[in-house]
Design a protein around this motif. Structure first.
Motif, short mmCIF file in Angstrom:
data_model
loop_
_atom_site.label_atom_id
_atom_site.label_comp_id
_atom_site.label_asym_id
_atom_site.label_seq_id
_atom_site.Cartn_x
_atom_site.Cartn_y
_atom_site.Cartn_z
N UNK A 98 0.83 -1.20 0.00
CA UNK A 98 0.00 0.00 0.00
C UNK A 98 0.86 1.24 0.00
N UNK A 99 0.25 2.33 -0.43
CA UNK A 99 0.84 3.65 -0.25
C UNK A 99 -0.27 4.62 0.09
N UNK A 100 0.04 5.52 1.03
CA UNK A 100 -0.90 6.57 1.43
C UNK A 100 -0.63 7.80 0.59
N UNK A 101 -1.69 8.47 0.20
CA UNK A 101 -1.57 9.74 -0.51
C UNK A 101 -1.84 10.88 0.46
N UNK A 102 -1.27 12.05 0.21
CA UNK A 102 -1.58 13.20 1.05
C UNK A 102 -3.09 13.49 1.02
N UNK A 103 -3.60 14.07 2.10
CA UNK A 103 -5.04 14.33 2.20
C UNK A 103 -5.58 15.10 1.02
N UNK A 104 -4.85 16.11 0.55
CA UNK A 104 -5.38 16.92 -0.55
C UNK A 104 -5.54 16.10 -1.82
N UNK A 105 -4.63 15.15 -2.07
CA UNK A 105 -4.76 14.31 -3.26
C UNK A 105 -5.91 13.33 -3.08
N UNK A 106 -5.99 12.70 -1.92
CA UNK A 106 -7.04 11.73 -1.66
C UNK A 106 -8.43 12.32 -1.80
N UNK A 107 -8.56 13.60 -1.52
CA UNK A 107 -9.87 14.24 -1.64
C UNK A 107 -10.16 14.67 -3.07
N UNK A 162 -7.64 -1.79 -4.06
CA UNK A 162 -8.72 -1.07 -3.37
C UNK A 162 -8.22 0.33 -3.03
N UNK A 163 -9.11 1.31 -3.16
CA UNK A 163 -8.79 2.67 -2.76
C UNK A 163 -9.68 3.00 -1.58
N UNK A 164 -9.07 3.15 -0.40
CA UNK A 164 -9.84 3.35 0.83
C UNK A 164 -9.16 4.37 1.72
N UNK A 165 -9.88 5.42 2.06
CA UNK A 165 -9.42 6.43 3.00
C UNK A 165 -8.03 6.97 2.64
N UNK A 166 -7.86 7.32 1.35
CA UNK A 166 -6.61 7.91 0.89
C UNK A 166 -5.46 6.94 0.72
N UNK A 167 -5.75 5.65 0.75
CA UNK A 167 -4.70 4.63 0.63
C UNK A 167 -5.03 3.69 -0.52
N UNK A 168 -4.02 3.39 -1.35
CA UNK A 168 -4.16 2.40 -2.41
C UNK A 168 -3.56 1.09 -1.92
N UNK A 169 -4.41 0.07 -1.80
CA UNK A 169 -3.96 -1.28 -1.43
C UNK A 169 -3.85 -2.11 -2.69
N UNK A 170 -2.84 -2.97 -2.75
CA UNK A 170 -2.75 -3.94 -3.83
C UNK A 170 -2.46 -5.30 -3.19
N UNK A 171 -3.35 -6.24 -3.45
CA UNK A 171 -3.25 -7.60 -2.89
C UNK A 171 -2.95 -8.50 -4.08
N UNK A 172 -1.74 -9.06 -4.12
CA UNK A 172 -1.28 -9.74 -5.33
C UNK A 172 -0.80 -11.16 -5.06
N UNK A 173 -0.96 -11.98 -6.09
CA UNK A 173 -0.34 -13.29 -6.13
C UNK A 173 0.41 -13.36 -7.46
N UNK A 174 1.70 -13.69 -7.40
CA UNK A 174 2.51 -13.84 -8.61
C UNK A 174 3.00 -15.28 -8.64
N UNK A 175 2.73 -15.96 -9.77
CA UNK A 175 3.10 -17.37 -9.84
C UNK A 175 3.35 -17.78 -11.29
#
Length: 200
Positions: A98-107, A162-175
């Motif tokens: 995940x990475x968090x974005x600054x509040x102004x970007x997230x809004x 998922x984009x939630x509360x200013x944070x982009x999550x990435x849940x990955x499987x590489x195989x």
């Protein structure tokens, strides 16, 4: 630098570092599988993992390795977090990042923009071809997208973003294609186990 190009840069940096680490590990796993193994393969111990900030939970095959990077931007420092688990004797990696974005970007940014950019950058940075894409939602209603793509080396990635509360999550499987056939249940169970935990 515009907010849109900043997102692309961050996503690219995050994906390149995560993908490079996994590619190296999977190559090592492939080499080690060519040697004779005297003992039986060790079974993975799947357990619920919660990061130090408590903002998500997921089933992981063992305790994940944690990696972080800080990117300096005109909006300040942005930290990228990667949680990586690789079961022994398998050509697969399970990641949450995940990475968090600054509040102004997230809004200012719409979830659709964030997910579109993340998908484009995932394909571009890994030089992959998209094989499937669909919009999804987290269990508590946050917008997301599931994509599957294959790189030139044949590695298959399933990625739920998922984009939630200013944070982009990435849940990955590489195989690999061969390994995917034998662990499809584990892959689906892992992806389904991910839960965003809302701020209190």
């Amino acid at each position: 630098m515009t907010n849109r190009s900043l997102l692309s840069l961050l996503t690219a940096t995050f994906l390149l570092s995560a993908f490079a680490a996994v590619e190296a590990s999977l190559s090592t796993a492939s080499l080690s599988q060519t040697r004779p193994v005297a003992a039986q393969p060790v079974k993975s111990q799947w357990k619920v993992f919660t990061p130090p900030d408590g903002r998500f939970t997921v089933l992981m095959p063992g305790i994940p390795r944690i990696e972080s990077q800080t990117q300096r931007t005109h909006m300040g420092e942005i930290q990228l977090q990667v949680f990586l688990a690789q079961p022994p004797n398998q050509e697969v990696a399970y990641l949450v990042a995940y990475n968090d974005f600054p509040d102004n970007y997230g809004q200012m940014a719409s979830a659709q923009e964030v997910l579109d950019d993340a998908q484009q950058m995932a394909l571009k940075t890994t030089q992959s071809n998209l094989t499937a894409s669909k919009d999804i939602r987290s269990s508590n209603g946050h917008p997301g997208r599931e994509i599957e793509y294959v790189n030139s080396g044949g590695k298959i990635t399933r990625n739920r973003m998922y984009f939630a509360e200013g944070r982009l999550y990435q849940v990955m499987v590489i195989t690999t294609k061969k390994q995917q056939k034998t662990i499809s249940g584990s892959i689906t169970g892992y992806l389904n186990s991910f839960q965003v935990v809302l701020k209190k």
